[in-house]
Design a protein around this motif. Sequence first.
Motif, mmCIF file in Angstrom:
data_model
loop_
_atom_site.group_PDB
_atom_site.id
_atom_site.type_symbol
_atom_site.label_atom_id
_atom_site.label_comp_id
_atom_site.label_asym_id
_atom_site.label_seq_id
_atom_site.Cartn_x
_atom_site.Cartn_y
_atom_site.Cartn_z
ATOM 1 N N PHE A 1 0.848 -1.023 -0.062
ATOM 2 C CA PHE A 1 0.046 0.023 -0.102
ATOM 3 C C PHE A 1 0.654 1.273 0.140
ATOM 4 O O PHE A 1 0.549 2.258 -0.622
ATOM 5 N N TYR A 2 1.960 1.272 0.781
ATOM 6 C CA TYR A 2 2.878 2.394 0.692
ATOM 7 C C TYR A 2 3.495 2.591 -0.736
ATOM 8 O O TYR A 2 3.584 3.857 -1.074
ATOM 9 N N TYR A 3 3.793 1.638 -1.367
ATOM 10 C CA TYR A 3 4.264 1.779 -2.668
ATOM 11 C C TYR A 3 3.303 2.501 -3.773
ATOM 12 O O TYR A 3 3.732 3.488 -4.255
ATOM 13 N N LEU A 4 2.248 1.948 -3.616
ATOM 14 C CA LEU A 4 1.200 2.614 -4.603
ATOM 15 C C LEU A 4 0.769 4.118 -4.129
ATOM 16 O O LEU A 4 0.846 4.775 -4.839
ATOM 17 N N ALA A 5 0.677 4.282 -2.717
ATOM 18 C CA ALA A 5 0.539 5.683 -2.181
ATOM 19 C C ALA A 5 1.653 6.577 -2.565
ATOM 20 O O ALA A 5 1.340 7.743 -2.901
ATOM 21 N N LEU A 6 2.785 6.044 -2.679
ATOM 22 C CA LEU A 6 4.105 6.908 -2.819
ATOM 23 C C LEU A 6 3.949 7.256 -4.527
ATOM 24 O O LEU A 6 4.393 8.516 -4.785
ATOM 25 N N ALA A 7 3.490 6.121 -5.165
ATOM 26 C CA ALA A 7 3.595 6.507 -6.873
ATOM 27 C C ALA A 7 2.684 7.544 -6.901
ATOM 28 O O ALA A 7 2.894 8.478 -8.052
ATOM 29 N N LEU A 8 1.456 7.457 -6.329
ATOM 30 C CA LEU A 8 0.331 8.501 -6.971
ATOM 31 C C LEU A 8 0.578 9.809 -6.310
ATOM 32 O O LEU A 8 0.272 10.604 -6.934
ATOM 33 N N SER A 9 1.192 9.876 -5.106
ATOM 34 C CA SER A 9 1.016 11.297 -4.336
ATOM 35 C C SER A 9 2.494 11.164 -3.608
ATOM 36 O O SER A 9 2.258 11.058 -2.201
ATOM 37 N N PRO A 10 3.338 11.369 -3.804
ATOM 38 C CA PRO A 10 4.846 11.256 -2.966
ATOM 39 C C PRO A 10 4.783 12.396 -1.972
ATOM 40 O O PRO A 10 4.587 13.593 -2.442
ATOM 41 N N SER A 11 5.272 12.106 -0.878
ATOM 42 C CA SER A 11 5.259 13.318 0.184
ATOM 43 C C SER A 11 6.265 12.889 1.249
ATOM 44 O O SER A 11 6.556 11.748 1.141
ATOM 45 N N PRO A 12 7.100 13.986 1.850
ATOM 46 C CA PRO A 12 7.996 13.529 2.797
ATOM 47 C C PRO A 12 7.294 12.587 3.907
ATOM 48 O O PRO A 12 8.104 11.677 4.207
ATOM 49 N N PRO A 13 6.238 12.815 4.310
ATOM 50 C CA PRO A 13 5.970 12.049 5.667
ATOM 51 C C PRO A 13 5.581 10.543 5.066
ATOM 52 O O PRO A 13 5.819 9.684 5.853
ATOM 53 N N THR A 14 5.250 10.319 3.803
ATOM 54 C CA THR A 14 5.021 8.838 3.311
ATOM 55 C C THR A 14 6.405 8.281 3.199
ATOM 56 O O THR A 14 6.412 7.046 3.564
ATOM 57 N N TYR A 15 7.445 9.047 2.745
ATOM 58 C CA TYR A 15 8.880 8.406 2.595
ATOM 59 C C TYR A 15 9.185 8.073 4.104
ATOM 60 O O TYR A 15 10.037 6.838 4.324
#
Length: 528
Positions: A432-446
């Motif tokens: 889920f993190y991978y797809l979330a990052l791919a769609l809307s990358p953000s520092p908190p997600t990294y």
Amino acid sequence: MLADEADTPSAPTASKDRVDPQTPNPFASSISRDALLAYTYHLYHSQNRQVPGMTPIPLNCTPPIIANVEQVCRLHILPLLVILRSLHPQDTAILLLMACTYHASGDFDSSLTLSREILRLEPNSAEAMCNIGTTMMSIGQHDQAYEWWWKALQVRPIYWDAVDHLLNFLLPLAQQTDNIQHRSILYARALDVCSFVERKAVAGNGRLLLPVPTHQLHRLQKVFFTGATIRMMNPDNISDTSRDYVRALELVIYPPTPNSDNDAYTMRELILAIFVAGYLIQSTSVDPVSVEILEILGLPGDSAPIDALALAQSGFDVFRAVRVSGDRLVSALLNLAGNALPFLLLLPEHVPRVPMMLFPGSMGVLPGICIRAPDSSTLLMPPDDVRKQANLMTSSVLLALAKRYQDLSSADVAIPGLTGTLNVNYSLSILFYYLALALSPSPPTYNNMGIVLSTMAYTSSHTTDHGERREFSGPALARVYYTAGLQMDPSHPHLLTNLGSLHKDEGNLEEAMKWAFALEFCQYASLI
């Protein structure tokens, strides 16, 4: 001799488009003249194509300085609307704008009078009901505001202004009250709003019951997301929580209408498709995809490295391959890790390729927000703002699911669409993190991704985009994600803290001190 009838000039006929010379000129007053002239000046100057050397305003004329919204409404907008209403007294579009203008100018009584006049002409005007609710809120009649907003929503279940008004009224009250019973009542009312919209807009199979425009799909997703967030507060509602998150995701992975049931992919297929996409992306000749899995997917079963993007562009449909595989793919994946999905570790530079693998027919764009071309199977791309809004909302849902399964790590839990329970051991959260990052990358997600990876005692081989072959442990890969996040926001405090702690845990004190100093500098700079 009598003239032929066809040759006889006809008498002029009255036309409804002509102005009766006996009718008073509605623009005769100086107030209406100035309002219309001000609007014309606005149109003239807004074109940015004024003729050089031409003077549009008399030198001895000083236009009035408009200091606030109330003056704009009173001096410019209302005079024009009064004229329009005199010419079209029962035009509800004019009355609606007039009611809003009176509200903006602070004349709430006139606004309410006009909104009620609209309801006399159109009893089911959801816009007038919603406007009455907003005006009631402005004069302190909160209970009546709530009732009017509910009436508007019942007339039009996907009226987003009414939804926002209700939730923005109920949720802050619930968060602010210290009375536990009252808080529960307020949250229950907010949940009623979400549930009402969900029932009216989406069928049990996930299909839309109401025509939600693609540019508003993220608003419907937000309703499901809000409902799930409220349900999370009650442990007895966990299954309903998962259902709402799933519905929010399925809304955007369904292709646009008209479509067939064969294209209505589910959460089960999304999970497996993300894994397959990542598995193909990270494969190399040294670490190839399992021959068994390749055969299940209908791909050549040899050890040659796979160019995942070329495969997607060639027409390979991951979702369809997953669906056709039935339970064989699930069994093969679980055999790799023992009743759990295998760990899938991707470099940050590989993550943006995941959507293209999942949705090649829409060039990596969520298919639900695309529009099908007339008489064609081609999907037309949405505007950038629509794509960004849907990506952000979808990413928020994915992150909520990732956090939920992260909290359940090492537990056997039910996965939507899969029989029995699985040990999720961070593997599902990472997908889920991978797809979330791919769609809307953000520092908190990294940062969150780095936190998960830093605890994993797992090593995988990767080839970087520069062709360099490297072995990555969980902490080593976490460091790469922290660094990628700092490229977006070099002063992000959590990324700086966690990267420094990671270096300290590895015994690299010099690097740890470097990042600790960077954090102190950023904190000091923020105070200046």
